[in-house]
Scaffold this motif. Structure first.
Motif, short mmCIF file in Angstrom:
data_model
loop_
_atom_site.label_atom_id
_atom_site.label_comp_id
_atom_site.label_asym_id
_atom_site.label_seq_id
_atom_site.Cartn_x
_atom_site.Cartn_y
_atom_site.Cartn_z
N TRP A 162 1.21 17.42 -12.06
CA TRP A 162 0.89 18.72 -11.49
C TRP A 162 1.90 19.75 -12.00
CZ3 TRP A 162 3.82 21.60 -7.89
CH2 TRP A 162 3.17 22.76 -7.42
N ARG A 163 3.19 19.32 -12.01
CA ARG A 163 4.23 20.20 -12.52
C ARG A 163 4.00 20.56 -14.00
NH1 ARG A 163 9.50 20.60 -10.77
NH2 ARG A 163 9.73 21.75 -12.73
N ARG A 164 3.53 19.64 -14.79
CA ARG A 164 3.26 19.89 -16.20
C ARG A 164 1.99 20.70 -16.39
NH1 ARG A 164 5.70 16.58 -20.71
NH2 ARG A 164 6.19 18.77 -21.00
N LEU A 223 0.84 -1.22 0.00
CA LEU A 223 0.00 0.00 0.00
C LEU A 223 0.86 1.25 0.00
CD1 LEU A 223 -3.08 -0.71 2.32
CD2 LEU A 223 -2.96 -0.67 -0.17
N GLY A 224 1.91 1.22 0.81
CA GLY A 224 2.82 2.37 0.87
C GLY A 224 3.49 2.63 -0.47
N VAL A 225 3.97 1.54 -1.07
CA VAL A 225 4.62 1.69 -2.37
C VAL A 225 3.63 2.30 -3.37
CG1 VAL A 225 5.49 0.36 -4.34
CG2 VAL A 225 6.28 -0.16 -2.02
N MET A 226 2.40 1.79 -3.35
CA MET A 226 1.39 2.32 -4.26
C MET A 226 1.17 3.81 -4.04
SD MET A 226 -1.50 -0.65 -4.35
CE MET A 226 -1.41 -2.03 -5.49
N LEU A 227 1.09 4.21 -2.78
CA LEU A 227 0.92 5.63 -2.46
C LEU A 227 2.07 6.46 -3.02
CD1 LEU A 227 -0.51 6.01 1.14
CD2 LEU A 227 -1.34 7.07 -0.97
N LEU A 228 3.29 5.93 -2.87
CA LEU A 228 4.47 6.64 -3.38
C LEU A 228 4.37 6.82 -4.90
CD1 LEU A 228 7.58 5.25 -1.48
CD2 LEU A 228 6.69 7.58 -1.53
N ILE A 229 4.02 5.73 -5.58
CA ILE A 229 3.92 5.80 -7.05
C ILE A 229 2.85 6.83 -7.46
CG2 ILE A 229 3.20 4.51 -9.10
CD1 ILE A 229 4.47 2.03 -7.83
N ALA A 230 1.67 6.70 -6.86
CA ALA A 230 0.59 7.63 -7.19
C ALA A 230 1.01 9.07 -6.92
CB ALA A 230 -0.67 7.29 -6.40
N GLY A 231 1.67 9.27 -5.78
CA GLY A 231 2.11 10.63 -5.42
C GLY A 231 3.12 11.15 -6.42
N GLY A 232 4.08 10.29 -6.76
CA GLY A 232 5.12 10.72 -7.70
C GLY A 232 4.53 11.12 -9.05
N LEU A 233 3.67 10.27 -9.56
CA LEU A 233 3.07 10.58 -10.86
C LEU A 233 2.20 11.83 -10.79
CD1 LEU A 233 2.16 6.99 -12.08
CD2 LEU A 233 3.72 8.59 -13.19
N SER A 234 1.47 11.97 -9.69
CA SER A 234 0.62 13.17 -9.54
C SER A 234 1.48 14.42 -9.54
CB SER A 234 -0.19 13.10 -8.23
OG SER A 234 -1.03 11.99 -8.25
N TYR A 235 2.60 14.34 -8.84
CA TYR A 235 3.50 15.49 -8.80
C TYR A 235 3.98 15.83 -10.22
CZ TYR A 235 7.54 18.41 -7.88
OH TYR A 235 8.43 19.44 -7.87
N PHE A 236 4.36 14.76 -10.93
CA PHE A 236 4.82 14.92 -12.31
C PHE A 236 3.77 15.65 -13.15
CE2 PHE A 236 4.77 13.18 -16.65
CZ PHE A 236 6.06 13.42 -17.08
N PHE A 266 8.65 12.97 -20.93
CA PHE A 266 8.93 12.71 -19.52
C PHE A 266 10.10 13.54 -19.04
CE2 PHE A 266 6.69 8.96 -20.97
CZ PHE A 266 5.81 8.71 -19.94
N TYR A 267 11.14 13.62 -19.90
CA TYR A 267 12.31 14.43 -19.52
C TYR A 267 11.94 15.89 -19.48
CZ TYR A 267 14.59 10.32 -21.54
OH TYR A 267 14.95 9.07 -21.89
N SER A 268 11.28 16.33 -20.55
CA SER A 268 11.15 17.76 -20.80
C SER A 268 10.43 18.46 -19.66
CB SER A 268 10.40 18.00 -22.11
OG SER A 268 9.09 17.47 -22.01
N LEU A 269 9.78 17.69 -18.82
CA LEU A 269 9.14 18.30 -17.66
C LEU A 269 10.11 19.15 -16.87
CD1 LEU A 269 6.90 18.46 -15.43
CD2 LEU A 269 8.00 16.48 -14.42
N LYS A 270 11.26 18.55 -16.62
CA LYS A 270 12.22 19.24 -15.75
C LYS A 270 12.57 20.63 -16.27
CE LYS A 270 12.64 14.99 -14.10
NZ LYS A 270 12.52 13.65 -14.70
N LYS A 271 12.60 20.76 -17.60
CA LYS A 271 12.98 22.04 -18.18
C LYS A 271 12.01 23.16 -17.80
CE LYS A 271 13.20 20.82 -22.44
NZ LYS A 271 13.36 20.81 -23.89
N ASP A 272 10.74 22.85 -17.78
CA ASP A 272 9.74 23.92 -17.61
C ASP A 272 9.98 24.74 -16.35
OD1 ASP A 272 8.75 22.92 -19.81
OD2 ASP A 272 6.79 22.34 -19.07
#
Lengths: 385, 385, 385, 385, 385
Positions: free
Chosen positions: B371-373, B356-369, C379-385
């Motif tokens: 969100w940044r875009r 469950l923890g690993v899943m949370l980490l993955i979901a969080g990481g992708l969401s951050y990705f 996937f990479y280009s995110l970091k640039k933004d």
């Protein structure tokens, strides 16, 4: 007849199709000499109809019509005071054409332009003769595309010599009837008035052809907005190409009629000049119409693209709504399908029902989200079709 | 009245809709003769209104108005020194029109142009008469599209003959009032000044019609950027087509007024020429406006396409964000749902919670990705709508 | 002042916004008479400023300035040998305007054009008077859009009469200072030289306005390539619309200055003609710039569309890469999650680990495939933004 | 030198970048006066080079070159019979420029145009002097963009006065060498022939600059079809903008050379007129090229959009093929992973293998379907890249 | 020969490819002098063929042909009364070209234009000589692209001097045969008639080249609608570029022939003028065709884009239909694969079969939904391909 346009819906066999396709692009593809060939060479097309001459000789009091006259028999009519209309139908007999050329003293280049069809519409003044070449058009029977035929005029002091590609029933017949029945002013007028009558009927013949394109554009637009299809794309392209061809035939007509209006040749009397002004007005109206249709046809492509974009949007919305609602649910189902030894939730008596409730909540929340955005529309709109 | 444009929103029954659609494309689709027909033939349309003649005879001191005058009764007014305005309303009575033609000695082609509506606006000089044809436009009641009516003028030495398609209340009434009430300079002027007044009111009538299109374009642009719909596509196309029709009516007006300004005919006095200069200026302004609107309408299509592209981007972002976050999680859940006998992880006491923890980490990481875009934007922006 | 353009970023309250939007499309929307209205009618706009007259009378030796002069007081200055510049500021007082019209014997149509703003720029020669109408523009304070004001000139033998819509501080003040301070050649020149000075300063006023659009286009292009937004779409459209409006004001200026250069009126001396040639050059430069910006603005729409297409491509690549890698893995996991009684693989001691290896191989292979195609870039280009 | 274009790849530090961007849009952004400023004002730019005068005095027999001549020293050369070429390099010294203006009796507006760079190319005839302004261009060192410099000519009876923005090594040096070495016909010709030589070398200087754009367009097209990138979008836009700027410099050159060919000024002898005809031909060729490149650059945007669309199609095909093949398989696997008590298939000995077979059949069938449609192409085409 | 266009399909080795690409953009890329070079410089290209002179001297009674004549041997023919046609083949021998220039007293700029190929087609009148430069084109052997060659004419009183880039078998041979065999009127005519014959055969040579583009456009359109490919994109671009090049060669021909028709030079007799009128007509027809093809080629890009959009729509429909049908089913399967202890449905004897039934219902309902929308079409349409 220079072209036959055969619509997709009535193609009888592959050979004919082949032929039709070969010809498809031929709309007024001007004739050209073999590079280096002798100027004045007559190129008789293999499928040209044999030439025959129809003579109508008339003045205010009488009118005589003779069919299949041989060229030599025309000579006596050149000297008389009556109006003689010699109509050469079919451009397939080199001997007859050359004999006519000699009798009327036609410049070799002039005869070449008459025979080597199609040429660009033009007027040329040879002092004692005024030569005019125009393209006559008529809709094909299936109302797709159009046929064209070159008509050449040689106007003399007391005669009018015309050359047609085919011996076909056309709008000239009405003029012939009018001469025969002495209707209207035709028998009072000279050969210049006769030329006006024929040119006028040729120009008027463009209107129904163009109108058919207006209808096709209108139909296309209706189809495009409701249900765009690949075949529409092809039809837009075809309409654009054929309008380009028509424009190519009409633009030089403007120049031709303008020269006649200015009346630089004394073969055209002042009275008849006013009538040619009417022709000029009609040509300007044709140009107005053809340019308008061209713009509309060109903006149809934008409509098509936008309509395709619309359709894709709908497809994507359906996919996105369905996927997005079920993706988290499927994940949850998978989660509790795992075989770990120690998963406390699995033991609970109501766990299953609690999970079902959670799933309902998620599905409901997402559905509300999509409903607010209007992404359910493609689901409703189905019923309308 | 040549056209009726019926908007989608107020369609009463299918039959009327049919009729409306039939007419939709008729904006200034020029009249044309049957190819081969006798020049000068009058084509009375079956639905044309019966003709009636309204005569207004005036000079500086008096003004008389007679309704439903018979053509013969006009003859006496031709010789007098007073100004006579004969207004033929309705083009449905061939006898009346032909009698008028005979009384005023109109050239058969001139009468043909007056009756066979619509014609392209033009001026023609017949020495003792100056003929002018223009199109009058007015907005329809529902403010969609416009109606047009051909108005023909025949200016003589002491009279002005006008032909209208309909007996309708229009801007000419104001001129009639002014003659009756002796307001302004109209009673001091000749028939040329009267013709100016009428032409000026026709030209001024184009402005509100065009302005309505400006408003529609503005509304469309607002809608397109916020929430593009399929119906917008159709409306853009309609606006473009109708602006093309208006342009086709205004362009020749430029030529018409220019000829009047140059004052080549002696039927127009030097004083009145200055007034026609004003008409010319207004026509140039109309052309300015119509070209501007055409450019704006054409760029609306780009806006539409871009807006659709925007919308699709949003849909795709939602799908991609949801799919991409859950896809690896669902895989992991599937992995530990396998039934292999020897899967060491399954036995661990905390395995489930670690996963469950690993899943949370993955979901969080992708969401951050995402969100940044900025791909979460379509989720927020919902609330705004 | 005819227009106020209010930018999105500084909208104070909805009412003002409404007003701003109402006005948004007004750039040079020509004034038009009510169809049928009497020619020469003055339409005083309700919000027009009351008129006041400022008189500057000067020759090489002296210069007098009088404020709030009543029209009658102008009469004496018409006969003198000194140069008189009468500046009517504000077009709201019908009585004053009509009195000025009578004193200077202005043609009613001329006065109409002066008052019923805006009109298309033009020059008209009334023998003893030369009338010129131009539009003056200035940037708004927030540097979005521009304001315009009509300036009308009536050039006489020894006087210059100007009409402005507003009593505002503008570039004319500099000319007034120069007259007062006897700087430059202004006091040596006649009213034609004064008219040149004023026209020159109006034309020069277009440059900074246009330059601001150049900057906006440049900013937009930078934004579009990096991060296209929906609001850009609206801004491109606005820039195009406003450039169209500017072009509509500048094109007739070309004609206006060209007429002045050709010097057909004897009110303009040969010396001053050379100066107007300079004005003409500047107008040509303005046209060069406005056409260039229009082309750039139009190609911005292409850039926007392409940029959106780019963005969608990135979104799709992320979705495709993630989906495609996990889809076969999830299938395999599902396969071994089945509950068949006889599934030999499930019993094997290393089966689970072999499967994990196979999964790694598949994921690696697909990743390599996508990496080679460059689909990992988003996937990479995110970091640039 | 008016502009420096700095390519992205060699940007040394942020400050310079800033400067470069500021200047980026400056290509021939015409100089304009502060609205209301005194006509004839010289605006010395702060970074303008100090002026220095180089004098070359020659006839068929001798040639003298003097550097850093003071303006007053030029006076004696005005009266002699030898040809004097005064080249003013750098426009930074107001005193020197004004002195030159006084010595040569230059009209204040003429001097203003020379100093306030850049101006639109033009020729103006001041009877005893012929003034010509043109823009000289050269490629920047990194072959991206171009630099421009205004060159002004004042042609007198026996002298040629030129003004350049910079003291730089340029194509004029070759002419100087030729005078020095008495090569060709330069020493036999008058100042008009010298002006031709200089103008010819300026015009020839446009060819390599334009050719560089041809190469860039060709490179871009190759890149776009194979592998479109976001940066291409920016480059297409830049090329279009710079071609617009070049066109703006070349169009007026056509007018300039045409005036010289018509030889209305008697300062240009008939012999030299034939040479200017050659210049005119070259300008027409430049226009041909610039218009061709503009069309090509504009169609590059279409290629870009189509190429992006291609790419997206490939991405979608990969996603669709992978998803569609595995979706039914994953469903089947899920089906037999259910935990119902009574599922007869689960018990069968060969059930598992039968299912595997069914799955293979489904996968094979779908693969065949996609292979027939050609949707596997994006998978193969990888290897090509 | 200036260009060789090598098609993709027959590229033998990388070096040749390189060369081909280098040349690809060379279609009529006008020759330009090194900026600053001496006017009249002859630039012999390194790969130019050595020059040789072929003399044909004839009158009505005799005809002599001499090959490899040295320039000096031409002098005697200048004074005779026979017609002399000197044909210089190959532009590689500077000495020979300069000697010819001296013998015929050619202006240095004229000789420069002849040698520094290619130049823009033009006619120039040097009183005793008429110079004409045109571009001859022929299709390459593989029917992709075309080759061009500059042909320069210098028409004198009794001679015609021609310059060709290559000694190749071309349409001139037919004219030579005709002189030799005394066919047609060539031996009766003067050098002007000979020039007409050669120009006519050059102009006629454009028709088959253009026609080949018509065929390519037709083929492209067929391909695009059925199965758009990336290579089509490149080909459309190539066709557009090459049509631009052809247009650049034909447009000036219009001017060239028009000058000859107007017959301002007395070197062309009135009889031959009529023949040049025929050339002019053909050039107008060429322009008609090239403009039509350019429009068609430009609309092909729209067809391509729309076709790509179509294709993507199909791909998306397949994905959406498959995903959407299976997504809920897979969810249900996952649901009953969960391991909760208390899931009442799992125990039921018919639960499994009930669920299968529910799944069938869902799949059927969704399929019906998609079938009604027509989204199954891409599945059917496969078979057609």
């Amino acid at each position: 007849m220079t072209q036959t346009h055969i619509s997709e819906s009535q193609i009888p066999n592959p050979n004919e199709l082949e032929k039709a396709e070969e010809e498809e692009y031929d709309y007024f593809d001007y004739f050209y000499d073999e590079p280096g060939s002798e100027p004045g060479t007559l190129n008789i097309e293999p499928d040209a109809q044999p030439s025959r001459i129809v003579l109508i000789d008339y003045d205010a009091d009488h009118a005589v019509r003779k069919v299949d006259v041989i060229p030599k028999a025309l000579t006596p009519y050149l000297g008389t005071n009556t109006i003689s209309w010699m109509d050469v139908q079919g451009l397939g007999s080199e001997t007859i054409l050359k004999q006519v050329g000699e009798i009327f003293k036609l410049h070799p280049l002039l005869l070449e332009d008459i025979v080597n069809v199609p040429q660009r519409p033009k007027v040329e003044d040879y002092n004692e003769q005024l030569m005019m070449i125009v393209q006559m058009v008529r809709s094909t029977e299936n109302d797709e595309g159009f046929e064209s035929e070159q008509v050449s005029f040689v106007l003399g002091r007391k005669y009018l010599l015309t050359f047609q590609e085919e011996e076909i029933e056309d709008c000239f017949d009405i003029v012939r009837e009018r001469i025969k029945g002495n209707q209207g002013k035709v028998r009072q007028g000279g050969p210049d008035y006769l030329m006006y009558l024929l040119l006028d009927s040729i120009i008027d013949g463009y209107f129904p052809v163009l109108e058919a394109y207006g209808d096709r554009i209108e139909d296309l637009e209706d189809e495009l907005v409701i249900k765009p299809k690949t075949s529409n794309l092809e039809e837009i392209y075809t309409v654009r190409r054929e309008l380009l061809a028509l424009r190519r035939a009409i633009w030089p007509l403007r120049n031709v009629t303008n020269i006649l209006v200015r009346g630089e040749s004394d073969l055209i009397s002042a009275d008849v000049q006013i009538y040619f002004r009417d022709c000029y007005d009609h040509v300007i109206q044709l140009l107005d119409i053809v340019e308008t249709y061209r713009e509309l046809a060109s903006s149809l492509m934008d409509v098509y693209l936008s309509s395709m974009s619309n359709k894709m949007n709908e497809v994507m919305q359906v996919l996105t709504v369905m996927s997005t609602i079920f993706i988290p649910l499927t994940f949850l189902a998978g989660l509790y399908g795992m075989n770990f030894k120690y998963m406390p939730e699995l033991e609970g008596k109501w766990s299953y029902f609690v999970l079902l409730g959670v799933m309902l909540l998620i599905a409901g929340g997402l559905s509300y989200f999509f409903w607010r955005r209007g992404w359910f529309e493609p689901f409703y709109s189905l019923k309308k079709d």
